[in-house]
Design a protein around this motif. Structure first.
Motif, PDB file in Angstrom:
ATOM      1  N   LEU A 151      74.928 -40.708 -89.515  1.00 51.09           N
ATOM      2  CA  LEU A 151      73.895 -41.736 -89.630  1.00 51.09           C
ATOM      3  C   LEU A 151      74.595 -43.084 -89.636  1.00 51.09           C
ATOM      4  O   LEU A 151      75.736 -43.194 -90.092  1.00 51.09           O
ATOM      5  CB  LEU A 151      73.121 -41.575 -90.942  1.00 51.09           C
ATOM      6  CG  LEU A 151      72.416 -40.248 -91.218  1.00 51.09           C
ATOM      7  CD1 LEU A 151      72.011 -40.181 -92.681  1.00 51.09           C
ATOM      8  CD2 LEU A 151      71.201 -40.109 -90.316  1.00 51.09           C
ATOM      9  N   GLU A 152      73.919 -44.104 -89.173  1.00 50.71           N
ATOM     10  CA  GLU A 152      74.498 -45.448 -89.160  1.00 50.71           C
ATOM     11  C   GLU A 152      73.797 -46.339 -90.171  1.00 50.71           C
ATOM     12  O   GLU A 152      72.576 -46.274 -90.324  1.00 50.71           O
ATOM     13  CB  GLU A 152      74.361 -46.073 -87.767  1.00 50.71           C
ATOM     14  CG  GLU A 152      75.136 -45.352 -86.689  1.00 50.71           C
ATOM     15  CD  GLU A 152      74.936 -45.988 -85.326  1.00 50.71           C
ATOM     16  OE1 GLU A 152      74.285 -47.067 -85.256  1.00 50.71           O
ATOM     17  OE2 GLU A 152      75.410 -45.406 -84.331  1.00 50.71           O
ATOM     18  N   GLY A 153      74.576 -47.161 -90.862  1.00 48.37           N
ATOM     19  CA  GLY A 153      73.986 -48.181 -91.710  1.00 48.37           C
ATOM     20  C   GLY A 153      73.184 -49.159 -90.871  1.00 48.37           C
ATOM     21  O   GLY A 153      73.489 -49.391 -89.695  1.00 48.37           O
ATOM     22  N   ARG A 154      72.177 -49.754 -91.456  1.00 51.95           N
ATOM     23  CA  ARG A 154      71.274 -50.625 -90.697  1.00 51.95           C
ATOM     24  C   ARG A 154      71.838 -52.031 -90.505  1.00 51.95           C
ATOM     25  O   ARG A 154      71.339 -52.791 -89.682  1.00 51.95           O
ATOM     26  CB  ARG A 154      69.921 -50.690 -91.401  1.00 51.95           C
ATOM     27  CG  ARG A 154      69.214 -49.330 -91.478  1.00 51.95           C
ATOM     28  CD  ARG A 154      67.853 -49.425 -92.158  1.00 51.95           C
ATOM     29  NE  ARG A 154      67.188 -48.132 -92.170  1.00 51.95           N
ATOM     30  CZ  ARG A 154      67.288 -47.254 -93.169  1.00 51.95           C
ATOM     31  NH1 ARG A 154      68.032 -47.539 -94.225  1.00 51.95           N
ATOM     32  NH2 ARG A 154      66.660 -46.087 -93.119  1.00 51.95           N
ATOM     33  N   HIS A 155      72.865 -52.396 -91.265  1.00 56.10           N
ATOM     34  CA  HIS A 155      73.377 -53.761 -91.225  1.00 56.10           C
ATOM     35  C   HIS A 155      74.645 -53.845 -90.388  1.00 56.10           C
ATOM     36  O   HIS A 155      75.538 -53.004 -90.493  1.00 56.10           O
ATOM     37  CB  HIS A 155      73.655 -54.272 -92.637  1.00 56.10           C
ATOM     38  CG  HIS A 155      72.426 -54.382 -93.476  1.00 56.10           C
ATOM     39  ND1 HIS A 155      71.496 -55.393 -93.304  1.00 56.10           N
ATOM     40  CD2 HIS A 155      71.947 -53.608 -94.482  1.00 56.10           C
ATOM     41  CE1 HIS A 155      70.516 -55.247 -94.180  1.00 56.10           C
ATOM     42  NE2 HIS A 155      70.760 -54.168 -94.891  1.00 56.10           N
TER      43      HIS A 155
END
Length: 244
Positions: free
Chosen positions: A101-105
């Motif tokens: 998963l990737e962080g949104r920032h």
């Protein structure tokens, strides 16, 4: 009644302790040697702006942090099986897509350049790589289009590998390769260490930096959401969190 009261009291006392233990879960963060964002310093300690930011976010979100340096292939393997929970790195790796998963920032950006000597004309990519020697850093990987250039047998590219950015610059200076493919931030740091002047380059790729979370680690989505929330709170408070 006294026995029942004691059981209730023990339960009430245990609940906050259990919550604290859960909140202080130890998170395993993997990194590879990529100064100035992530590296192991002269004292053998994890250092760099990317690791400092990751530690700050985790601690403010109520977690403990544990860092460990890995070669690139082992880092990716750890993200694929969940033994590495977080990597502060660049998204878009095809081999990690279904496992992370990737962080949104967006934390920052890194730039991949092709460096050449001042007496060499600027190369046209990828045509001018044909039959030439390219210096690469051992353990680093590149995106699919760049790998296709390097691995295409029709281009007859000779790949010279070395373990450090300083030795890569020295190899280029000593004509042990025609070009150096490397990331700008560690090259700038290595140039300062060598007291080396400006070196011409062609920008190959600009890549974002984000927190990458293993899907296979416990409570991965909650961990991602917790760090996203803390990052937003710090940003809203006016803090400059951009990685330089």
């Amino acid at each position: 009644m006294p026995k029942r009261f004691c059981l209730i009291l023990i339960t009430l006392l245990w609940l906050p302790v259990a919550h604290t233990t859960e909140a202080r879960q130890r998170i395993h963060v993997g990194y590879y040697e990529f100064p100035p964002y992530s590296y192991t310093d002269a004292q053998g300690q994890p250092s760099g702006s990317g690791l400092e930011l990751t530690a700050r976010l985790l601690e403010q979100a109520g977690y403990q942090v544990e860092f460990r340096s890995y070669p690139g292939a082992r880092l990716y393997s750890g993200l694929q099986d969940g033994s590495v929970q977080i990597w502060p790195g660049a998204p878009g790796k095809t081999e990690l897509a279904e496992h992370t998963l990737e962080g949104r920032h967006l934390l920052g950006e890194i730039t991949l350049n092709l460096y050449f000597r001042p007496d060499t004309p600027p190369p046209r990519l990828p045509d001018d790589l044909h039959g030439r020697g390219v210096i690469l850093i051992t353990g680093y990987s590149y995106w699919q289009d760049v790998n296709q250039w390097l691995e295409d047998p029709a281009r007859q590219i000779t790949r010279h590998r070395t373990s450090s950015h300083t030795s890569a610059l020295e190899m280029l200076e000593r004509r042990r390769g025609d070009y150096l493919l490397d990331y700008q931030a560690p090259v700038e740091q290595a140039k300062r260490a060598l007291a080396m002047g400006d070196l011409p380059f062609v920008e190959v790729q600009r890549l974002p930096l984000r927190l990458i979370f293993s899907r296979h680690a416990p409570n991965a989505e909650r961990l991602r959401d917790d760090l996203d929330r803390v990052y937003q709170q710090l940003k809203d408070a006016g803090e400059d969190l951009w990685l330089y």
